[in-house]
Design a protein around this motif. Structure first.
Motif, PDB file in Angstrom:
ATOM      1  N   MET A   1      -5.793  -2.163  -2.995  1.00  0.00           N
ATOM      2  CA  MET A   1      -4.628  -2.279  -2.136  1.00  0.00           C
ATOM      3  C   MET A   1      -4.544  -1.083  -1.196  1.00  0.00           C
ATOM      4  O   MET A   1      -4.372  -1.252  -0.002  1.00  0.00           O
ATOM      5  CB  MET A   1      -3.395  -2.405  -3.030  1.00  0.00           C
ATOM      6  CG  MET A   1      -2.089  -2.272  -2.332  1.00  0.00           C
ATOM      7  SD  MET A   1      -1.699  -3.730  -1.367  1.00  0.00           S
ATOM      8  CE  MET A   1      -0.244  -3.166  -0.582  1.00  0.00           C
ATOM      9  N   GLN A   2      -4.658   0.098  -1.771  1.00  0.00           N
ATOM     10  CA  GLN A   2      -4.568   1.294  -0.943  1.00  0.00           C
ATOM     11  C   GLN A   2      -5.667   1.299   0.116  1.00  0.00           C
ATOM     12  O   GLN A   2      -5.405   1.606   1.279  1.00  0.00           O
ATOM     13  CB  GLN A   2      -4.660   2.552  -1.806  1.00  0.00           C
ATOM     14  CG  GLN A   2      -4.541   3.822  -0.993  1.00  0.00           C
ATOM     15  CD  GLN A   2      -4.603   5.068  -1.868  1.00  0.00           C
ATOM     16  OE1 GLN A   2      -4.531   4.981  -3.086  1.00  0.00           O
ATOM     17  NE2 GLN A   2      -4.724   6.202  -1.229  1.00  0.00           N
ATOM     18  N   HIS A   3      -6.877   0.919  -0.285  1.00  0.00           N
ATOM     19  CA  HIS A   3      -7.995   0.882   0.655  1.00  0.00           C
ATOM     20  C   HIS A   3      -7.711  -0.099   1.796  1.00  0.00           C
ATOM     21  O   HIS A   3      -7.965   0.198   2.965  1.00  0.00           O
ATOM     22  CB  HIS A   3      -9.281   0.515  -0.087  1.00  0.00           C
ATOM     23  CG  HIS A   3     -10.462   0.321   0.812  1.00  0.00           C
ATOM     24  ND1 HIS A   3     -11.091   1.367   1.445  1.00  0.00           N
ATOM     25  CD2 HIS A   3     -11.106  -0.808   1.193  1.00  0.00           C
ATOM     26  CE1 HIS A   3     -12.076   0.894   2.185  1.00  0.00           C
ATOM     27  NE2 HIS A   3     -12.115  -0.416   2.037  1.00  0.00           N
ATOM     28  N   LEU A   4      -7.152  -1.261   1.458  1.00  0.00           N
ATOM     29  CA  LEU A   4      -6.872  -2.270   2.475  1.00  0.00           C
ATOM     30  C   LEU A   4      -5.756  -1.817   3.428  1.00  0.00           C
ATOM     31  O   LEU A   4      -5.866  -2.003   4.647  1.00  0.00           O
ATOM     32  CB  LEU A   4      -6.506  -3.597   1.824  1.00  0.00           C
ATOM     33  CG  LEU A   4      -7.651  -4.300   1.100  1.00  0.00           C
ATOM     34  CD1 LEU A   4      -7.126  -5.505   0.318  1.00  0.00           C
ATOM     35  CD2 LEU A   4      -8.734  -4.729   2.068  1.00  0.00           C
ATOM     36  N   GLU A   6      -4.901   1.217   4.112  1.00  0.00           N
ATOM     37  CA  GLU A   6      -5.447   2.304   4.942  1.00  0.00           C
ATOM     38  C   GLU A   6      -6.335   1.755   6.052  1.00  0.00           C
ATOM     39  O   GLU A   6      -6.444   2.359   7.116  1.00  0.00           O
ATOM     40  CB  GLU A   6      -6.230   3.298   4.068  1.00  0.00           C
ATOM     41  CG  GLU A   6      -5.326   4.153   3.204  1.00  0.00           C
ATOM     42  CD  GLU A   6      -6.093   5.011   2.200  1.00  0.00           C
ATOM     43  OE1 GLU A   6      -7.349   4.896   2.132  1.00  0.00           O
ATOM     44  OE2 GLU A   6      -5.436   5.785   1.494  1.00  0.00           O
ATOM     45  N   ALA A   7      -6.955   0.591   5.793  1.00  0.00           N
ATOM     46  CA  ALA A   7      -7.804  -0.043   6.802  1.00  0.00           C
ATOM     47  C   ALA A   7      -6.986  -0.848   7.808  1.00  0.00           C
ATOM     48  O   ALA A   7      -7.542  -1.464   8.707  1.00  0.00           O
ATOM     49  CB  ALA A   7      -8.828  -0.943   6.122  1.00  0.00           C
ATOM     50  N   GLY A   8      -5.651  -0.868   7.631  1.00  0.00           N
ATOM     51  CA  GLY A   8      -4.791  -1.532   8.594  1.00  0.00           C
ATOM     52  C   GLY A   8      -4.246  -2.887   8.166  1.00  0.00           C
ATOM     53  O   GLY A   8      -3.499  -3.513   8.923  1.00  0.00           O
ATOM     54  N   TYR A   9      -4.631  -3.352   6.999  1.00  0.00           N
ATOM     55  CA  TYR A   9      -4.073  -4.625   6.513  1.00  0.00           C
ATOM     56  C   TYR A   9      -2.576  -4.468   6.288  1.00  0.00           C
ATOM     57  O   TYR A   9      -2.097  -3.406   5.898  1.00  0.00           O
ATOM     58  CB  TYR A   9      -4.751  -5.065   5.218  1.00  0.00           C
ATOM     59  CG  TYR A   9      -6.117  -5.658   5.429  1.00  0.00           C
ATOM     60  CD1 TYR A   9      -6.315  -7.035   5.381  1.00  0.00           C
ATOM     61  CD2 TYR A   9      -7.217  -4.846   5.679  1.00  0.00           C
ATOM     62  CE1 TYR A   9      -7.564  -7.584   5.575  1.00  0.00           C
ATOM     63  CE2 TYR A   9      -8.473  -5.383   5.875  1.00  0.00           C
ATOM     64  CZ  TYR A   9      -8.643  -6.745   5.828  1.00  0.00           C
ATOM     65  OH  TYR A   9      -9.881  -7.280   6.028  1.00  0.00           O
ATOM     66  N   VAL A  10      -1.835  -5.556   6.527  1.00  0.00           N
ATOM     67  CA  VAL A  10      -0.379  -5.534   6.440  1.00  0.00           C
ATOM     68  C   VAL A  10       0.078  -6.573   5.409  1.00  0.00           C
ATOM     69  O   VAL A  10      -0.426  -7.704   5.395  1.00  0.00           O
ATOM     70  CB  VAL A  10       0.243  -5.861   7.817  1.00  0.00           C
ATOM     71  CG1 VAL A  10       1.756  -5.925   7.755  1.00  0.00           C
ATOM     72  CG2 VAL A  10      -0.216  -4.849   8.852  1.00  0.00           C
ATOM     73  N   VAL A  11       1.024  -6.186   4.565  1.00  0.00           N
ATOM     74  CA  VAL A  11       1.600  -7.113   3.596  1.00  0.00           C
ATOM     75  C   VAL A  11       2.516  -8.085   4.346  1.00  0.00           C
ATOM     76  O   VAL A  11       3.417  -7.667   5.062  1.00  0.00           O
ATOM     77  CB  VAL A  11       2.405  -6.361   2.507  1.00  0.00           C
ATOM     78  CG1 VAL A  11       3.104  -7.349   1.579  1.00  0.00           C
ATOM     79  CG2 VAL A  11       1.498  -5.416   1.721  1.00  0.00           C
ATOM     80  N   VAL A  12       2.255  -9.382   4.172  1.00  0.00           N
ATOM     81  CA  VAL A  12       3.075 -10.402   4.836  1.00  0.00           C
ATOM     82  C   VAL A  12       3.823 -11.280   3.832  1.00  0.00           C
ATOM     83  O   VAL A  12       4.561 -12.177   4.226  1.00  0.00           O
ATOM     84  CB  VAL A  12       2.220 -11.282   5.776  1.00  0.00           C
ATOM     85  CG1 VAL A  12       1.708 -10.463   6.952  1.00  0.00           C
ATOM     86  CG2 VAL A  12       1.088 -11.958   5.022  1.00  0.00           C
ATOM     87  N   GLY A  13       3.640 -10.997   2.554  1.00  0.00           N
ATOM     88  CA  GLY A  13       4.364 -11.768   1.543  1.00  0.00           C
ATOM     89  C   GLY A  13       4.096 -11.244   0.154  1.00  0.00           C
ATOM     90  O   GLY A  13       3.030 -10.709  -0.129  1.00  0.00           O
ATOM     91  N   GLU A  14       5.103 -11.384  -0.698  1.00  0.00           N
ATOM     92  CA  GLU A  14       4.973 -11.035  -2.110  1.00  0.00           C
ATOM     93  C   GLU A  14       5.365 -12.258  -2.921  1.00  0.00           C
ATOM     94  O   GLU A  14       6.358 -12.918  -2.620  1.00  0.00           O
ATOM     95  CB  GLU A  14       5.881  -9.869  -2.466  1.00  0.00           C
ATOM     96  CG  GLU A  14       5.543  -8.589  -1.728  1.00  0.00           C
ATOM     97  CD  GLU A  14       6.461  -7.434  -2.126  1.00  0.00           C
ATOM     98  OE1 GLU A  14       6.695  -7.247  -3.340  1.00  0.00           O
ATOM     99  OE2 GLU A  14       6.940  -6.760  -1.216  1.00  0.00           O
ATOM    100  N   SER A 179       0.262 -11.014  -0.307  1.00  0.00           N
ATOM    101  CA  SER A 179      -0.542 -11.668   0.729  1.00  0.00           C
ATOM    102  C   SER A 179      -0.666 -10.666   1.868  1.00  0.00           C
ATOM    103  O   SER A 179       0.341 -10.075   2.297  1.00  0.00           O
ATOM    104  CB  SER A 179       0.160 -12.934   1.226  1.00  0.00           C
ATOM    105  OG  SER A 179       0.267 -13.885   0.205  1.00  0.00           O
ATOM    106  N   LEU A 180      -1.885 -10.450   2.315  1.00  0.00           N
ATOM    107  CA  LEU A 180      -2.152  -9.472   3.372  1.00  0.00           C
ATOM    108  C   LEU A 180      -2.747 -10.179   4.581  1.00  0.00           C
ATOM    109  O   LEU A 180      -3.378 -11.223   4.452  1.00  0.00           O
ATOM    110  CB  LEU A 180      -3.153  -8.430   2.858  1.00  0.00           C
ATOM    111  CG  LEU A 180      -2.699  -7.638   1.636  1.00  0.00           C
ATOM    112  CD1 LEU A 180      -3.864  -7.242   0.786  1.00  0.00           C
ATOM    113  CD2 LEU A 180      -1.923  -6.427   2.085  1.00  0.00           C
ATOM    114  N   THR A 181      -2.549  -9.593   5.715  1.00  0.00           N
ATOM    115  CA  THR A 181      -3.183 -10.105   6.926  1.00  0.00           C
ATOM    116  C   THR A 181      -4.093  -9.020   7.478  1.00  0.00           C
ATOM    117  O   THR A 181      -3.854  -7.825   7.275  1.00  0.00           O
ATOM    118  CB  THR A 181      -2.164 -10.569   7.979  1.00  0.00           C
ATOM    119  OG1 THR A 181      -2.844 -11.248   9.024  1.00  0.00           O
ATOM    120  CG2 THR A 181      -1.373  -9.415   8.550  1.00  0.00           C
ATOM    121  N   MET A 182      -5.139  -9.471   8.139  1.00  0.00           N
ATOM    122  CA  MET A 182      -6.108  -8.523   8.687  1.00  0.00           C
ATOM    123  C   MET A 182      -5.511  -7.763   9.855  1.00  0.00           C
ATOM    124  O   MET A 182      -4.617  -8.260  10.533  1.00  0.00           O
ATOM    125  CB  MET A 182      -7.352  -9.289   9.129  1.00  0.00           C
ATOM    126  CG  MET A 182      -8.061  -9.969   7.977  1.00  0.00           C
ATOM    127  SD  MET A 182      -9.403 -11.076   8.488  1.00  0.00           S
ATOM    128  CE  MET A 182     -10.387 -10.048   9.503  1.00  0.00           C
TER     129      MET A 182
END
Length: 184
Positions: A1-4, A6-14, A179-182
């Motif tokens: 999660m932290q890696h993603l 930091e790479a700019g992924y954004v949480v769009v849902g839990e 749920s993450l988005t690129m």
């Protein structure tokens, strides 16, 4: 999660998944109490046959915009043929009825491992009266009578009413996911 992230992924849902694991013999006191409380308010709680499809469809249409959206918990628009398909697939539907009108419903299916709630829906004018708990309790009780002891449900984290309702019946959240988005 932290890696993603930091790479700019954004949480769009839990989202969350919960299980109700009943002993054998099961303690059904919370389920029975929920049904009794609804009946004491004058509601009829019963299993629905396909003759209720039009009212289930109307209730779902009325409530569709109230379902929280996440990529993991998207709720499709259901027309009457979609609702009829629930019965054809072997789902069981339960409702709260007020003067001949369906005001709450819950749909449960049976998988090889458990009873799984498909959805629970309450008319906006009838919310916060224990009807979601009652119709879901009725659906669980029906499968308990068939020997089922494990039940599943889930939803969007922002739907705190659903979480509280399920916890009231004894469900415990066993998993959460994001749920993450690129990155753009």
């Amino acid at each position: 999660m932290q890696h993603l992230t930091e790479a700019g992924y954004v949480v769009v849902g839990e989202s969350w998944g919960a299980r109700l694991r009943l002993s054998d013999p099961p303690d059904l006191s919370a389920l029975n109490a929920a049904i009794v409380a609804a009946k004491e308010q004058g509601f009829l709680i019963q299993e629905l046959d396909a003759s209720w499809a039009r009212q289930v469809t109307a209730l779902e249409a009325l409530n569709h915009s109230d379902y929280p959206y996440t990529p993991a918990t998207e709720v499709p628009h259901r027309d009457e043929s979609d609702v009829l398909e629930l019965w054809r697939r072997g789902c069981r539907l339960f409702g709260a009825i007020d003067d001949g009108q369906l005001v709450a419903s819950s749909v449960i299916s049976l998988t090889t491992a458990r009873g799984e709630t498909e959805f629970t829906s309450v008319h906006p004018s009838y919310r916060r009266r224990g009807l979601a708990v009652a119709v879901k309790a009725a659906s669980i009780m029906a499968l308990v009578d068939d020997g089922v002891r494990i039940f599943g449900t889930g939803g969007a984290q922002v739907n705190t009413g659903s979480i509280r309702m399920n916890e009231h019946l004894g469900y415990a959240i066993e998993e959460r996911w994001l749920s993450l988005t690129m990155p753009q």
